[in-house]
Design a protein around this motif. Structure first.
Motif, mmCIF file in Angstrom:
data_model
loop_
_atom_site.group_PDB
_atom_site.id
_atom_site.type_symbol
_atom_site.label_atom_id
_atom_site.label_comp_id
_atom_site.label_asym_id
_atom_site.label_seq_id
_atom_site.Cartn_x
_atom_site.Cartn_y
_atom_site.Cartn_z
ATOM 1 N N SER A 7 35.750 8.570 86.559
ATOM 2 C CA SER A 7 35.727 7.191 86.077
ATOM 3 C C SER A 7 34.328 6.609 86.050
ATOM 4 C CB SER A 7 36.634 6.325 86.960
ATOM 5 O OG SER A 7 37.964 6.813 86.908
ATOM 6 N N ARG A 8 33.458 7.168 86.817
ATOM 7 C CA ARG A 8 32.085 6.659 86.824
ATOM 8 C C ARG A 8 31.440 6.766 85.451
ATOM 9 N NH1 ARG A 8 28.684 9.454 91.289
ATOM 10 N NH2 ARG A 8 27.116 8.077 90.369
ATOM 11 N N LEU A 9 32.044 7.620 84.610
ATOM 12 C CA LEU A 9 31.491 7.749 83.262
ATOM 13 C C LEU A 9 31.528 6.423 82.518
ATOM 14 C CD1 LEU A 9 33.138 11.175 82.363
ATOM 15 C CD2 LEU A 9 30.673 10.730 82.510
ATOM 16 N N LEU A 10 32.443 5.577 82.893
ATOM 17 C CA LEU A 10 32.569 4.300 82.193
ATOM 18 C C LEU A 10 31.533 3.282 82.649
ATOM 19 C CD1 LEU A 10 36.462 3.852 82.093
ATOM 20 C CD2 LEU A 10 34.935 4.905 80.396
ATOM 21 N N GLU A 11 30.919 3.564 83.801
ATOM 22 C CA GLU A 11 29.920 2.629 84.299
ATOM 23 C C GLU A 11 28.786 2.496 83.295
ATOM 24 O OE1 GLU A 11 28.706 4.032 88.120
ATOM 25 O OE2 GLU A 11 30.660 3.617 89.054
ATOM 26 N N GLY A 12 28.371 1.298 83.113
ATOM 27 C CA GLY A 12 27.269 1.058 82.192
ATOM 28 C C GLY A 12 27.695 1.011 80.736
ATOM 29 N N THR A 13 28.977 1.119 80.469
ATOM 30 C CA THR A 13 29.467 0.998 79.084
ATOM 31 C C THR A 13 30.218 -0.314 78.943
ATOM 32 O OG1 THR A 13 31.674 1.927 79.415
ATOM 33 C CG2 THR A 13 29.850 3.491 79.159
ATOM 34 N N ASP A 14 30.634 -0.610 77.729
ATOM 35 C CA ASP A 14 31.399 -1.835 77.492
ATOM 36 C C ASP A 14 32.706 -1.832 78.279
ATOM 37 O OD1 ASP A 14 29.446 -2.604 75.794
ATOM 38 O OD2 ASP A 14 30.494 -1.975 73.961
ATOM 39 N N ALA A 15 33.187 -0.636 78.607
ATOM 40 C CA ALA A 15 34.488 -0.537 79.266
ATOM 41 C C ALA A 15 34.407 -0.756 80.777
ATOM 42 C CB ALA A 15 35.128 0.825 78.972
ATOM 43 N N GLU A 16 33.200 -1.001 81.260
ATOM 44 C CA GLU A 16 33.028 -1.112 82.701
ATOM 45 C C GLU A 16 33.967 -2.131 83.357
ATOM 46 O OE1 GLU A 16 28.985 -1.304 83.872
ATOM 47 O OE2 GLU A 16 29.444 -1.242 86.005
ATOM 48 N N PRO A 17 34.249 -3.247 82.705
ATOM 49 C CA PRO A 17 35.148 -4.227 83.332
ATOM 50 C C PRO A 17 36.488 -3.635 83.761
ATOM 51 C CG PRO A 17 34.116 -5.177 81.396
ATOM 52 C CD PRO A 17 33.701 -3.750 81.433
ATOM 53 N N LEU A 18 36.923 -2.584 83.099
ATOM 54 C CA LEU A 18 38.208 -1.978 83.460
ATOM 55 C C LEU A 18 38.215 -1.477 84.896
ATOM 56 C CD1 LEU A 18 38.993 0.144 80.275
ATOM 57 C CD2 LEU A 18 40.097 -2.001 80.987
ATOM 58 N N LEU A 19 37.064 -1.012 85.320
ATOM 59 C CA LEU A 19 37.024 -0.337 86.617
ATOM 60 C C LEU A 19 37.382 -1.276 87.758
ATOM 61 C CD1 LEU A 19 33.820 1.860 86.163
ATOM 62 C CD2 LEU A 19 36.234 2.529 85.962
ATOM 63 N N VAL A 20 36.932 -2.496 87.628
ATOM 64 C CA VAL A 20 37.195 -3.423 88.730
ATOM 65 C C VAL A 20 38.680 -3.750 88.820
ATOM 66 C CG1 VAL A 20 34.901 -4.397 88.632
ATOM 67 C CG2 VAL A 20 36.730 -5.459 87.306
ATOM 68 N N GLU A 21 39.381 -3.584 87.715
ATOM 69 C CA GLU A 21 40.807 -3.890 87.716
ATOM 70 C C GLU A 21 41.637 -2.786 88.358
ATOM 71 O OE1 GLU A 21 42.417 -4.844 83.940
ATOM 72 O OE2 GLU A 21 40.619 -5.919 83.278
ATOM 73 N N SER A 22 41.060 -1.603 88.456
ATOM 74 C CA SER A 22 41.885 -0.453 88.827
ATOM 75 C C SER A 22 42.437 -0.590 90.242
ATOM 76 C CB SER A 22 41.085 0.842 88.715
ATOM 77 O OG SER A 22 39.979 0.801 89.568
ATOM 78 N N ALA A 23 43.677 -0.240 90.374
ATOM 79 C CA ALA A 23 44.388 -0.419 91.633
ATOM 80 C C ALA A 23 44.214 0.776 92.565
ATOM 81 C CB ALA A 23 45.881 -0.638 91.372
ATOM 82 N N PHE A 24 44.054 1.939 91.988
ATOM 83 C CA PHE A 24 43.979 3.155 92.791
ATOM 84 C C PHE A 24 42.693 3.909 92.494
ATOM 85 C CE2 PHE A 24 48.406 2.431 91.547
ATOM 86 C CZ PHE A 24 48.995 2.246 92.793
ATOM 87 N N ASP A 25 42.333 4.744 93.401
ATOM 88 C CA ASP A 25 41.218 5.666 93.163
ATOM 89 C C ASP A 25 41.631 7.013 93.731
ATOM 90 O OD1 ASP A 25 38.942 7.071 92.865
ATOM 91 O OD2 ASP A 25 37.602 5.528 93.677
ATOM 92 N N ILE A 26 42.021 7.909 92.859
ATOM 93 C CA ILE A 26 42.591 9.190 93.271
ATOM 94 C C ILE A 26 41.660 10.311 92.818
ATOM 95 C CG2 ILE A 26 44.581 10.730 93.118
ATOM 96 C CD1 ILE A 26 45.251 8.022 94.329
#
Lengths: 297, 297
Positions: free
Chosen positions: B200-219
């Motif tokens: 998921s770190r791949l999304l960091e720094g992209t427009d999709a980054e806001p999604l990460l903060v919403e995520s409920a789990f980290d598996i």
DNA sequence: CCTGTCGGTAAGAAACCCTGATCGATTCAT
DNA sequence: ATGAATCGATCAGGGTTTCTTACCGACAGG
């Protein structure tokens, strides 16, 4: 096809690794640094693959790391061989195969071999005994390097170094009519029951030769011979050294007319040279059994 | 102290013995007879003891006979080593230690390694798998020579050769509301139950980054992750290659806004060079996974 | 007795290995 | 930063080793 690996560059590699650099290695190898560098580079291009990383420090490549223990192994084996051969040459290791006639083997060799292994504790000796012909054959055939024996016939391919003369005498039981004499001439033996043995050929060609035709027995085995002498069945002639002194009832009377002697000496191959260990034995035997005489051809 | 035995004169000695003479040996060694004579004499005086008899023919001395099998042994060991090192260099023997991220290890490596050992049947390969950081650490520490992974941070001491780009998409169960789409933009995912994973770190720094903060789990464990997806608990993002195609109920929908890719490539140490076997693997991987591209620095 | 083959010897040529001087790169201390 | 120290690489040269060519004496067989 196969590259020839010389030992020395391999040593350089080891030194570089454990000294941690080309300069330090050069120092401990008593070489200059370029010598080490060039030798290593030569080795590398002979192998077609670098052993050390190019950049800066002296670090092994994976291939170099693979080579290192193998280099060390080959060097170890080389050094082991070198050391072993040197020990042989310096007579600090080795093996001597030799042979002697029974009288020498039983009367002279025990003391001589004892002294020898005291002088050369690392050397090993094998000794066979047998009659003069047997000894000669072993030496001629190369099965032993040295023999101590008497020489019957001349042989150009064998070298004989005289060591001692051994006078023949008469052996009889202590109650024999001749037993009290100090010396004998052959005529005194006429009419006696004479037992021939392996050494009786020494009388051939001497004035005493007529005795041989009178002899009733011919016993080559020493145990049998002494048994017959002890039993009083007859008398025999033996060289002094072959006279079994451990039998109390037997007497040895020197034969003075004719004076018959055998010549005991060291026999070796004339063409084959001696192993270092056998050289030591040769010199030791000559020095021990011929006191006050220098070795000569 | 110890004399340095060079291999070649030892070979000469063997040749002389089995050719039965200096001339014959010289012929089979492609040397002249004096070369052989002098080399042998040099060896003899280095050992301090002759190997061949002086008179006429080429006959071994006893010392020579003693040396012969030992010379043969050392030469054999030398040749064995030489042959072995050459085989390594020529990639006809050797071992490659490598590592890859799980998606590569399970999806690309089986085929690739199969082809590799078909091409290099003599080589052996060890493969470890782990996340990108794990792979990076193994390569940096020299525990493996090659890694196939995506590169997070730049590292001067490591060399990275790009091989392929792997687009990130959304993974959901086939009855999910998004399951029918051909492609997705990140806004379409807002409000969804997003499960983070190692990629998921791949999304960091992209427009999709806001999604990460919403995520409920980290598996991080792939088995757990797929189990949750199959159970319909949520959705996740994965690179295409990491999408587990063996699960019939899971769907992969490419993310096109933003387009997120990871770059998979070959990782190796920048300073340490590769063993010959690893060189073969490196070239093979690049050729296999980057068709139509020549190798570069 | 001549002749072919053996190994040994001598002198020059080639190859090899080492030294000394020097270079560029890196590291470390200032 | 910058200068000094150290690293390994490089190159020209000279000394040693190791070959080749040419020749010798010893020996064996015809």
């Amino acid at each position: 096809m196969l590259p020839e690996l010389k030992i020395q560059p391999l040593r350089y590699v080891l030194a570089i690794v454990d000294a941690g650099g080309f300069h330090a290695a050069a120092r401990q190898l008593h070489r200059t640094q370029p010598a080490v560098s060039m030798a290593v580079r030569e080795l590398e291009q002979r192998l077609g693959e670098p052993l050390f990383e190019k950049g800066g420090k002296a670090t092994l490549t994976p291939f170099g790391a693979y080579c290192l223990p193998r280099f060390r192994e080959l060097i170890t084996q080389h050094d082991r061989l070198s050391r072993e051969l040197l020990a042989q040459v310096h007579q600090q290791a080795g093996h001597v195969d030799m042979a002697a006639v029974p009288s020498v083997a039983s009367r002279l060799m025990p003391r001589l071999l004892g002294d020898f292994i005291h002088r050369y504790p690392e050397l090993r000796v094998s000794l066979q005994d047998g009659n003069a012909e047997f000894v000669r054959r072993l030496v001629a055939g190369g099965e032993v390097e040295l023999g101590i024996t008497s020489l019957w016939q001349q042989d150009d391919s064998l070298a004989f170094t005289p060591l001692m003369r051994d006078a023949v005498g008469v052996v009889c039981r202590d109650d024999h009519s001749l037993a009290g004499r100090d010396s004998l001439s052959w005529e005194a033996l006429q009419g006696q029951v004479l037992i021939r043995n392996g050494t009786s050929r020494l009388l051939e060609g001497t004035d005493a030769e007529p005795l041989l035709v009178e002899s009733a027995f011919d016993i080559s085995n020493m145990i049998s011979l002494t048994a017959m002498l002890v039993a009083g069945i007859g008398i025999t002639t033996l060289p002094r050294l072959a006279f079994p002194e451990e039998y109390e009832r037997l007497r040895f009377i020197p034969l003075v007319d004719p004076q018959v002697e055998r010549e005991l000496g060291l026999l070796r191959s004339g063409q084959r040279s001696l192993s270092p260990a056998a050289q030591a034995m040769e010199a030791f035997v000559i020095e021990s059994l011929r006191p006050g005489a220098a070795a000569g051809p």
